[in-house]
Design a protein around this motif. Sequence first.
Motif, PDB file in Angstrom:
ATOM      1  N   UNK A   5       0.812  -1.220   0.000  1.00  0.00           N
ATOM      2  CA  UNK A   5       0.000   0.000   0.000  1.00  0.00           C
ATOM      3  C   UNK A   5       0.845   1.269   0.000  1.00  0.00           C
ATOM      4  N   UNK A   6       2.157   1.104  -0.135  1.00  0.00           N
ATOM      5  CA  UNK A   6       3.089   2.239  -0.173  1.00  0.00           C
ATOM      6  C   UNK A   6       3.039   3.068   1.111  1.00  0.00           C
ATOM      7  N   UNK A   7       2.797   2.396   2.227  1.00  0.00           N
ATOM      8  CA  UNK A   7       2.773   3.094   3.513  1.00  0.00           C
ATOM      9  C   UNK A   7       4.150   3.145   4.163  1.00  0.00           C
ATOM     10  N   UNK A   8       5.027   2.205   3.804  1.00  0.00           N
ATOM     11  CA  UNK A   8       6.391   2.187   4.334  1.00  0.00           C
ATOM     12  C   UNK A   8       7.356   1.860   3.207  1.00  0.00           C
ATOM     13  N   UNK A   9       8.600   2.268   3.393  1.00  0.00           N
ATOM     14  CA  UNK A   9       9.660   1.940   2.437  1.00  0.00           C
ATOM     15  C   UNK A   9      10.689   1.068   3.151  1.00  0.00           C
ATOM     16  N   UNK A  10      10.520  -0.232   3.045  1.00  0.00           N
ATOM     17  CA  UNK A  10      11.451  -1.167   3.673  1.00  0.00           C
ATOM     18  C   UNK A  10      11.754  -2.301   2.705  1.00  0.00           C
ATOM     19  N   UNK A  11      12.904  -2.933   2.917  1.00  0.00           N
ATOM     20  CA  UNK A  11      13.320  -4.071   2.106  1.00  0.00           C
ATOM     21  C   UNK A  11      12.896  -5.352   2.821  1.00  0.00           C
ATOM     22  N   UNK A  12      11.819  -5.958   2.359  1.00  0.00           N
ATOM     23  CA  UNK A  12      11.291  -7.147   3.022  1.00  0.00           C
ATOM     24  C   UNK A  12      12.292  -8.295   3.027  1.00  0.00           C
ATOM     25  N   UNK A  13      13.102  -8.384   1.989  1.00  0.00           N
ATOM     26  CA  UNK A  13      14.059  -9.484   1.894  1.00  0.00           C
ATOM     27  C   UNK A  13      15.124  -9.410   2.982  1.00  0.00           C
ATOM     28  N   UNK A  14      15.320  -8.217   3.541  1.00  0.00           N
ATOM     29  CA  UNK A  14      16.366  -8.041   4.553  1.00  0.00           C
ATOM     30  C   UNK A  14      15.859  -8.277   5.973  1.00  0.00           C
ATOM     31  N   UNK A  15      14.575  -8.591   6.123  1.00  0.00           N
ATOM     32  CA  UNK A  15      13.989  -8.748   7.456  1.00  0.00           C
ATOM     33  C   UNK A  15      13.845 -10.228   7.794  1.00  0.00           C
ATOM     34  N   UNK A  16      14.428 -10.623   8.916  1.00  0.00           N
ATOM     35  CA  UNK A  16      14.295 -11.986   9.429  1.00  0.00           C
ATOM     36  C   UNK A  16      13.582 -11.911  10.772  1.00  0.00           C
ATOM     37  N   UNK A  17      12.309 -12.249  10.789  1.00  0.00           N
ATOM     38  CA  UNK A  17      11.511 -12.112  12.004  1.00  0.00           C
ATOM     39  C   UNK A  17      12.026 -12.981  13.143  1.00  0.00           C
TER      40      UNK A  17
END
Length: 220
Positions: free
Chosen positions: A67-79
């Motif tokens: 929804x273009x609410x945040x600018x983050x790199x999902x691939x770099x996130x390890x929950x």
Amino acid sequence: MTRFYLRLTLLPLIIFTAVLLLIHARPYDDHELRELLLPEGCPAPCFMGIRPGVTTMDEALKSLVADNRVDINLAAINLDTLGSYYDVQLNESTARLIDMHQRVQFEFQNTPPHVISKITLYPTSQMSVGDIYLFLGKPDLYVVIPNTITIDGVDQPIASVYRLYHGLLTVFLTVSNCPINLNEMVKQPIYEVEFHDKLRTDFPYTSPDLEARLKRVDCV
């Protein structure tokens, strides 16, 4: 004499109602408040389509990015390595009632599927306790808790205003002295909004029998 006492009884109610009407006349769009607290098609408590106790952290991040609410790199996130908290910086165009100088915090279960348990956001000074009364109705509980918040360099006691939704919870944090003066409290800004997945046991933030009691107390 009876009429005299009746007038004394009605006077605080009249003053309180007048204060709410004055607050309601402030020039900002109620549509934004509805979109923030009661978004269409998403049962409360809900924040931008994200529901505590239902939405996973992975689903929330993907939705915010899509929804273009945040600018983050999902691939770099390890929950699995984040612990149980993750803060996001919203884009400025997303919601005018949210303070863009503050991040939105998501608290989630530290084991898969990492379901979100709590969302914390910081509104702008445009949102007041009076708005919450007018928009959501009379709260289920309000209480001054044994903690303080620093406002303009001064420590002030925190007051929590609770709204229940079938076991789920929205909490609005403001400031108030003991005992609470409602005519004054409704004028206060909301400094923090919390969406919870369930009633916790660490009162005063929540109480397991809160829904049954619906009790108004001043201080704990």
